[in-house]
Design a protein around this motif. Structure first.
Motif, PDB file in Angstrom:
ATOM      1  N   CYS A 301      23.947  32.261  16.159  1.00 28.10           N
ATOM      2  CA  CYS A 301      22.831  32.667  15.301  1.00 28.10           C
ATOM      3  C   CYS A 301      22.655  34.197  15.324  1.00 28.10           C
ATOM      4  N   CYS A 302      21.416  34.672  15.207  1.00 23.47           N
ATOM      5  CA  CYS A 302      21.243  36.102  14.945  1.00 23.47           C
ATOM      6  C   CYS A 302      21.370  36.998  16.171  1.00 23.47           C
ATOM      7  N   THR A 303      21.032  36.504  17.366  1.00 17.25           N
ATOM      8  CA  THR A 303      21.352  37.295  18.554  1.00 17.25           C
ATOM      9  C   THR A 303      22.851  37.568  18.545  1.00 17.25           C
ATOM     10  N   ASN A 318      27.260  29.221  13.735  1.00 17.51           N
ATOM     11  CA  ASN A 318      25.931  29.378  13.150  1.00 17.51           C
ATOM     12  C   ASN A 318      25.015  28.219  13.538  1.00 17.51           C
ATOM     13  N   HIS A 319      23.874  28.187  12.906  1.00 21.66           N
ATOM     14  CA  HIS A 319      22.753  27.318  13.301  1.00 21.66           C
ATOM     15  C   HIS A 319      23.134  25.890  13.704  1.00 21.66           C
ATOM     16  N   LEU A 320      23.984  25.226  12.903  1.00 20.00           N
ATOM     17  CA  LEU A 320      24.262  23.812  13.195  1.00 20.00           C
ATOM     18  C   LEU A 320      25.251  23.636  14.340  1.00 20.00           C
ATOM     19  N   VAL A 446      22.608  35.145   2.056  1.00 18.90           N
ATOM     20  CA  VAL A 446      21.934  35.210   3.348  1.00 18.90           C
ATOM     21  C   VAL A 446      21.413  33.825   3.753  1.00 18.90           C
ATOM     22  N   GLY A 447      20.871  33.762   4.951  1.00 17.99           N
ATOM     23  CA  GLY A 447      20.134  32.579   5.378  1.00 17.99           C
ATOM     24  C   GLY A 447      20.948  31.610   6.212  1.00 17.99           C
ATOM     25  N   CYS A 448      20.346  30.444   6.360  1.00 15.81           N
ATOM     26  CA  CYS A 448      20.641  29.506   7.438  1.00 15.81           C
ATOM     27  C   CYS A 448      21.699  28.479   7.055  1.00 15.81           C
ATOM     28  N   ASN A 449      21.830  27.483   7.950  1.00 19.03           N
ATOM     29  CA  ASN A 449      22.400  26.175   7.609  1.00 19.03           C
ATOM     30  C   ASN A 449      21.253  25.173   7.624  1.00 19.03           C
ATOM     31  N   GLY A 477      22.931  36.948   8.819  1.00 18.88           N
ATOM     32  CA  GLY A 477      22.500  35.686   9.416  1.00 18.88           C
ATOM     33  C   GLY A 477      23.607  34.653   9.479  1.00 18.88           C
ATOM     34  N   CYS A 478      23.225  33.396   9.289  1.00 22.56           N
ATOM     35  CA  CYS A 478      24.183  32.300   9.411  1.00 22.56           C
ATOM     36  C   CYS A 478      25.139  32.256   8.227  1.00 22.56           C
ATOM     37  N   ALA A 479      24.731  32.818   7.085  1.00 19.85           N
ATOM     38  CA  ALA A 479      25.629  32.907   5.931  1.00 19.85           C
ATOM     39  C   ALA A 479      26.834  33.769   6.282  1.00 19.85           C
ATOM     40  N   SER A 518      21.947  40.684  11.220  1.00 24.12           N
ATOM     41  CA  SER A 518      21.101  39.517  11.466  1.00 24.12           C
ATOM     42  C   SER A 518      20.119  39.369  10.308  1.00 24.12           C
ATOM     43  N   CYS A 519      19.166  38.443  10.444  1.00 30.77           N
ATOM     44  CA  CYS A 519      18.236  38.226   9.332  1.00 30.77           C
ATOM     45  C   CYS A 519      17.198  39.339   9.207  1.00 30.77           C
ATOM     46  N   VAL A 520      16.777  39.955  10.326  1.00 35.72           N
ATOM     47  CA  VAL A 520      15.881  41.107  10.137  1.00 35.72           C
ATOM     48  C   VAL A 520      16.639  42.231   9.429  1.00 35.72           C
ATOM     49  N   TRP A 552      19.216  27.545   3.200  1.00 34.97           N
ATOM     50  CA  TRP A 552      18.123  27.959   4.079  1.00 34.97           C
ATOM     51  C   TRP A 552      17.363  26.757   4.640  1.00 34.97           C
ATOM     52  N   TYR A 553      16.784  26.950   5.825  1.00 39.94           N
ATOM     53  CA  TYR A 553      15.890  25.912   6.360  1.00 39.94           C
ATOM     54  C   TYR A 553      14.574  26.498   6.876  1.00 39.94           C
ATOM     55  N   SER A 554      14.552  27.805   7.203  1.00 40.40           N
ATOM     56  CA  SER A 554      13.498  28.333   8.076  1.00 40.40           C
ATOM     57  C   SER A 554      12.336  28.946   7.292  1.00 40.40           C
ATOM     58  N   GLU A 555      11.156  28.931   7.900  1.00 41.23           N
ATOM     59  CA  GLU A 555      10.007  29.612   7.296  1.00 41.23           C
ATOM     60  C   GLU A 555      10.306  31.109   7.118  1.00 41.23           C
ATOM     61  N   LYS A 556      11.123  31.645   8.019  1.00 45.35           N
ATOM     62  CA  LYS A 556      11.491  33.064   7.890  1.00 45.35           C
ATOM     63  C   LYS A 556      12.218  33.314   6.574  1.00 45.35           C
ATOM     64  N   ALA A 557      13.038  32.339   6.164  1.00 47.36           N
ATOM     65  CA  ALA A 557      13.769  32.498   4.902  1.00 47.36           C
ATOM     66  C   ALA A 557      12.805  32.538   3.718  1.00 47.36           C
TER      67      ALA A 557
HETATM   68 FE1  XCC Z   1      18.036  31.009  12.011  1.00 48.77          FE
HETATM   69 FE2  XCC Z   1      18.721  33.899  12.082  1.00 48.77          FE
HETATM   70 FE3  XCC Z   1      18.396  30.987   9.523  1.00 48.77          FE
HETATM   71 FE4  XCC Z   1      20.393  31.328  11.070  1.00 48.77          FE
HETATM   72  S1  XCC Z   1      19.971  32.426   9.253  1.00 48.77           S
HETATM   73  S2  XCC Z   1      19.236  29.592  10.987  1.00 48.77           S
HETATM   74  S3  XCC Z   1      16.712  31.870  10.456  1.00 48.77           S
HETATM   75  S4  XCC Z   1      19.619  32.228  12.851  1.00 48.77           S
HETATM   76 NI1  XCC Z   1      18.435  33.965   9.834  1.00 48.77          NI
END
Ligand code: XCC
Ligand code: SF4
Length: 645
Positions: A301-303, A318-320, A446-449, A477-479, A518-520, A552-557
């Motif tokens: 992920c983003c770290t 990535n996320h999944l 951009v964005g998540c899985n 990000g995860c993209a 990362s996403c920020v 995307w999945y997250s509120e941040k997205a």
């Molecule tokens: Fe999280 Fe940022 Fe989404 Fe991935 S892309 S699942 S927010 S790690 Ni930000």
């Protein structure tokens, strides 16, 4: 028990490391995200439409916009009010997450300024001074430490209620700032906007759905031009401005004969000190004593994006992939900070020797070991964590180790600064290529899985269609990880791009898909867009740009989507937020915003169709700027391909 079997794997993802690990999950009877999703189905229709409300004890209420059920909650709120409140709260939660991350980095800068940390210092004095100038902090005859102290103090005001305008928002073109002023969406204090969402959406406060959503936009903007931008800028100041480097991605980056430590979450503070501790000869000696050949760090992920772009640390996925990477049996420790860490990882880890180590007091996980992180003695804590991981190597069961693939090489870690350097110090070559039409435009993918969508398919197929058609793609990000795994982030991928974009990339030695972090770091896209618009003397919405969050999945997205559109960039989502219960709000977001911010949202799950929507949009913008352009209608819209949705 896992419920997905056989060919089912291939329907869930395009990534072969995912398939291999899903097979192991099935064989070993370990539950995954996909299994839990199957058990949730069918998911609640009211929640999907956004028309369920549980914000007070007269409820919970559900309104039924398309049937004979109730049209109002107990308080009288209708579908418009309920959908608007829910969406505003999603944006606030996302903005709060990014901005609190920014606050943590800012507090670290403050500690550097006070000389109260063993682990951090100023890596980029020039960037520190540039920021100081933007904040009106004098730098004459001051040491870096003194500037850090004064800048941190000044930036803390961004979170409060003294400011009428966030200083970093003045990076946007004048015309954009005027729109924000006129619509009452110019962001003031970051915390203030977030708290005001909670206030307005309490029962009986703001019941005008347009008014609620305008404030939600203001809150999103306080993330994009505030909290997230602070996180990115100060991470650069403290840890270094990213530069392109070649490294690798996918589960193949784990090493069968080394101690593997996964760095998962979003905040680079801790991972930076772990990178340092893992190189300590004492730790390496200890690892060798335990029978390991070395210490291997891998991101998730983003770290992972943060340490990849600054330190060249490879990316496990990535996320999944977070449960799946534990199932390789080769992970001694998964070190987590915060955001996007599914609580299920500790249960998966309990089936293996893997230790999950949580580190932030605001993010604890049942079943994890907690090591409380404090930037004042970060180095010591980093060492303690690495030691725990190293000592755990002897508990590894070698028969259970399975690393399924070879790592895919990537070139990653572009910042605006390093991109300008590649271009020879000025954006002119990029602008010229756009003006001539060799590059039609640029898109942020951009964005998540999201387990409801086939993993990585939306990211990769959309990106391929765009670069084939001479559209430069920037990813975060995860993209970014999806595209890296698919081989699109190497200079060789220029071969798969159109002639124009491919030619530019070959001349510069860069990939057609640029990793911006990362996403920020989506704020790097804002800064680039603002700089291009300012150079051309236009507003951002005039540029041939678009955004996409295919999975995307997250509120941040949702917060990101809000600030990107309100900054003037047309954005396509691969799946809709819960708004379909309000026809008014759907119309506002997909059409009405055009007259307000010069940009709208669209929803299109099929990446081939999304690519056409983007291409048509870009050609329209080109024509408006008087640049050579295709007739948008001459780009045919493909039929929906069920396999792609
Ligand atoms: Fe999280 Fe940022 Fe989404 Fe991935 S892309 S699942 S927010 S790690 Ni930000
Ligand atoms: Fe029901 Fe209104 Fe309370 Fe929501 S705020 S739970 S709609 S009574």
């Amino acid at each position: 028990m896992t419920t997905i079997s056989g060919d089912g794997f291939k329907k869930k993802s395009i990534a072969d490391d995912t398939w291999a690990m899903m097979e192991i999950a099935q064989r070993e009877g370990i539950e995954t995200l996909w299994d839990r999703l199957a058990k949730q189905e069918p998911q609640c229709g009211f929640c999907n439409l956004g028309t369920s409300c549980r914000i007070c004890a007269m409820g919970p209420c559900r309104v039924d916009p398309f049937g004979d059920g109730p049209q109002k909650g107990v308080c009288g709120a209708d579908a418009d009010i309920i959908v608007a409140r829910n969406l505003a709260r999603m944006i606030a939660a996302g903005a709060a997450s990014h901005s609190d991350h920014g606050r943590d980095i800012l507090e670290t800068l403050h500690r550097v300024g006070e000389g109260k940390t063993d682990a951090y210092s100023i890596s980029e004095p020039e960037k520190l001074k540039t920021l100081a100038a933007e904040y009106g902090v004098t730098t004459d005859k001051k040491s870096d430490q003194e500037i850090a102290a004064d800048l941190a103090w000044e930036m803390m005001e961004d979170f409060g209620m003294r400011r009428e305008k966030l200083p970093l928002a003045s990076r946007a073109p004048e015309a954009r700032q005027e729109i924000w002023e006129k619509t009452g969406t110019y962001p003031r204090g970051i915390d203030r906007e977030n708290v005001e969402v909670l206030h307005r959406t309490h029962m009986g406060v703001d019941n005008d759905w347009v008014n609620i959503l305008l404030h939600a936009v203001r809150t999103g903007l306080s993330d994009g031009w505030g909290g997230s931008m602070i996180a990115t800028e100060l991470s650069d100041v403290l840890f270094g401005i990213p530069t392109p480097k070649t490294t690798s991605m996918n589960l193949g980056v784990l090493k069968a004969d080394e101690v593997n430590i996964i760095l998962h979450g979003h905040n680079p503070m801790l991972s930076e000190v772990i990178v340092a501790a893992a190189q300590d000869p004492k730790m390496l000696k200890l690892a060798k004593k335990g029978g390991a050949k070395g210490i291997n760090l891998a991101g998730l992920c983003c770290t992972g994006n943060e340490v990849l772009m600054r330190k060249g640390i490879p990316m496990a996925g990535n996320h999944l992939m977070q449960e799946l990477c534990i199932m390789t049996g080769a992970v001694e420790a998964m070190v987590v900070d915060y955001q996007c860490i599914i609580p299920a990882v500790t249960e998966t880890a309990s089936c293996y020797h893997t230790k999950v180590i949580s580190t932030f007091d605001k993010a604890k996980f049942p079943g994890a070991e907690h090591v409380s992180f404090n930037p004042e003695n970060g180095l010591e804590i980093g060492q303690q964590i690495v030691q725990t991981a190293v000592e755990n190597f002897t508990n590894r069961v070698s028969e259970r180790v399975h690393i399924p693939v070879e790592p895919a090489p990537v070139m990653a870690g572009f910042s605006i600064e390093s991109l300008l350097e590649v271009l020879g110090g000025t954006p002119t070559p990029l602008l010229d290529a756009i003006k001539e039409g060799a590059i039609r435009g640029a898109v942020g993918v951009v964005g998540c899985n999201n387990p409801k969508l086939k993993q990585d398919l939306g990211h990769v197929e959309l990106t391929k269609r765009l670069i084939e058609n001479d559209i430069l793609v920037v990813v975060t990000g995860c993209a970014a990880v999806a595209n890296g795994k698919a081989g699109l982030m190497m200079p060789e991928a220029a071969e798969t791009a159109g002639k124009g974009l491919g030619g530019v990339c070959k001349a510069l030695g860069i990939p057609p898909v640029l990793h911006l972090g990362s996403c920020v770091d989506n704020t790097r896209i804002l800064v680039l867009a603002a700089a291009l618009a300012n150079t051309l003397g236009v507003d951002i919405d005039a540029l041939p740009l678009a955004g996409a969050a295919p999975e995307w999945y997250s509120e941040k997205a949702v917060a990101i989507g809000a600030y990107v559109v309100a900054s003037g960039i047309y954005t396509i989502l691969g799946t809709a937020p819960p708004i379909f219960g309000s026809a008014n709000i759907v119309k506002l977001l997909t059409e009405g915003l055009q007259d307000v911010f010069g940009a709208t949202f669209a929803v299109e799950p099929d990446p081939n169709r999304a690519a056409v929507l983007i291409r048509r949009h870009i050609e329209k913008k080109r024509a408006n700027l008087g640049l050579p352009a295709l007739d948008p209608e001459s780009i045919p819209m493909p039929e929906v391909e069920v396999a792609l949705t």
